[in-house]
Scaffold this motif. Structure first.
Motif, PDB file in Angstrom:
ATOM      1  N   UNK A 172       3.526  10.687  -9.477  1.00  0.00           N
ATOM      2  CA  UNK A 172       3.181  10.988 -10.867  1.00  0.00           C
ATOM      3  C   UNK A 172       2.016  11.964 -10.998  1.00  0.00           C
ATOM      4  N   UNK A 173       1.452  12.406  -9.857  1.00  0.00           N
ATOM      5  CA  UNK A 173       0.322  13.326  -9.965  1.00  0.00           C
ATOM      6  C   UNK A 173       0.786  14.643 -10.570  1.00  0.00           C
ATOM      7  N   UNK A 175      -9.601  10.316  -6.711  1.00  0.00           N
ATOM      8  CA  UNK A 175     -10.138  11.107  -5.606  1.00  0.00           C
ATOM      9  C   UNK A 175      -9.033  11.483  -4.624  1.00  0.00           C
ATOM     10  N   UNK A 176      -8.150  10.534  -4.289  1.00  0.00           N
ATOM     11  CA  UNK A 176      -7.047  10.825  -3.377  1.00  0.00           C
ATOM     12  C   UNK A 176      -6.146  11.916  -3.957  1.00  0.00           C
ATOM     13  N   UNK A 177      -5.807  11.801  -5.223  1.00  0.00           N
ATOM     14  CA  UNK A 177      -4.947  12.808  -5.861  1.00  0.00           C
ATOM     15  C   UNK A 177      -5.622  14.177  -5.841  1.00  0.00           C
ATOM     16  N   UNK A 178      -6.906  14.221  -6.168  1.00  0.00           N
ATOM     17  CA  UNK A 178      -7.629  15.505  -6.161  1.00  0.00           C
ATOM     18  C   UNK A 178      -7.661  16.116  -4.762  1.00  0.00           C
ATOM     19  N   UNK A 179      -7.899  15.302  -3.745  1.00  0.00           N
ATOM     20  CA  UNK A 179      -7.908  15.807  -2.373  1.00  0.00           C
ATOM     21  C   UNK A 179      -6.520  16.276  -1.952  1.00  0.00           C
ATOM     22  N   UNK A 186       0.836  -1.195   0.000  1.00  0.00           N
ATOM     23  CA  UNK A 186       0.000   0.000   0.000  1.00  0.00           C
ATOM     24  C   UNK A 186       0.875   1.250   0.000  1.00  0.00           C
ATOM     25  N   UNK A 187       1.940   1.239   0.792  1.00  0.00           N
ATOM     26  CA  UNK A 187       2.864   2.374   0.868  1.00  0.00           C
ATOM     27  C   UNK A 187       3.473   2.673  -0.496  1.00  0.00           C
ATOM     28  N   UNK A 188       3.934   1.649  -1.171  1.00  0.00           N
ATOM     29  CA  UNK A 188       4.539   1.835  -2.490  1.00  0.00           C
ATOM     30  C   UNK A 188       3.501   2.305  -3.513  1.00  0.00           C
ATOM     31  N   UNK A 189       2.304   1.748  -3.454  1.00  0.00           N
ATOM     32  CA  UNK A 189       1.253   2.147  -4.385  1.00  0.00           C
ATOM     33  C   UNK A 189       0.862   3.611  -4.226  1.00  0.00           C
ATOM     34  N   UNK A 190       0.660   4.046  -2.980  1.00  0.00           N
ATOM     35  CA  UNK A 190       0.307   5.447  -2.732  1.00  0.00           C
ATOM     36  C   UNK A 190       1.450   6.359  -3.143  1.00  0.00           C
ATOM     37  N   UNK A 191       2.664   5.960  -2.801  1.00  0.00           N
ATOM     38  CA  UNK A 191       3.845   6.756  -3.148  1.00  0.00           C
ATOM     39  C   UNK A 191       3.968   6.934  -4.656  1.00  0.00           C
ATOM     40  N   UNK A 200       7.133  20.201  -8.548  1.00  0.00           N
ATOM     41  CA  UNK A 200       7.775  18.897  -8.638  1.00  0.00           C
ATOM     42  C   UNK A 200       7.457  18.176  -7.337  1.00  0.00           C
ATOM     43  N   UNK A 201       6.875  16.981  -7.402  1.00  0.00           N
ATOM     44  CA  UNK A 201       6.437  16.264  -6.203  1.00  0.00           C
ATOM     45  C   UNK A 201       7.507  15.260  -5.772  1.00  0.00           C
ATOM     46  N   UNK A 202       7.873  15.337  -4.481  1.00  0.00           N
ATOM     47  CA  UNK A 202       8.762  14.362  -3.869  1.00  0.00           C
ATOM     48  C   UNK A 202       7.966  13.675  -2.763  1.00  0.00           C
TER      49      UNK A 202
END
Length: 134
Positions: A27-28, A119-123, A17-22, A34-36
């Protein structure tokens, strides 16, 4: 023009889950940024990571070993320089009592798993914009 860097801290004890969310957050598309993504397996490790870098957004699970999400949130809010970091609980705790506890704890958002990636990315974007005054 160089993009400004945004740091998001993801705290989750389930490695997949950690890797998936990361990966999702890295890539959002956030205009001009620039997202880190920093990661931690529990609240104690997350606090150590925050000693070297103050994140712009925190997304944390609740049920974790050593230091759970509530203890981590309380520890973050004890530091005046971290008071205004947007904080999102992303948890499997979806019963009404737990949702109420989470929503009244002071966190900015409380989301349950499974979650919709878009939805997570938008929030996350909304919380970052709000924190930046955009």
């Amino acid at each position: 023009m160089d993009k400004q860097s945004i740091t998001i801290l993801v705290v989750e004890d389930d490695e997949a889950m950690l890797l998936g969310i990361s990966d999702l957050l890295e890539v959002m598309d956030v205009d001009g940024y620039e997202v880190e993504v920093l990661t931690a397996a529990n609240g104690a490790i997350a606090l150590e990571r925050m000693d070297g870098c103050t994140p712009d957004l925190i997304i944390s699970d609740i049920n974790m070993p050593i230091m759970d999400g509530y203890a981590f949130f309380d520890a973050v809010r004890q530091h005046s320089e971290w008071l205004y970091i947007p904080f999102i609980f992303l948890t499997a705790q979806g019963d009404r009592k737990e949702i109420h506890r989470g929503q009244t704890s002071g966190v900015d958002l409380y989301l349950t798993k499974p979650f919709n990636s878009i939805y997570l990315v938008e929030l996350a974007k909304t919380q970052l914009d709000k924190a930046a005054g955009r």
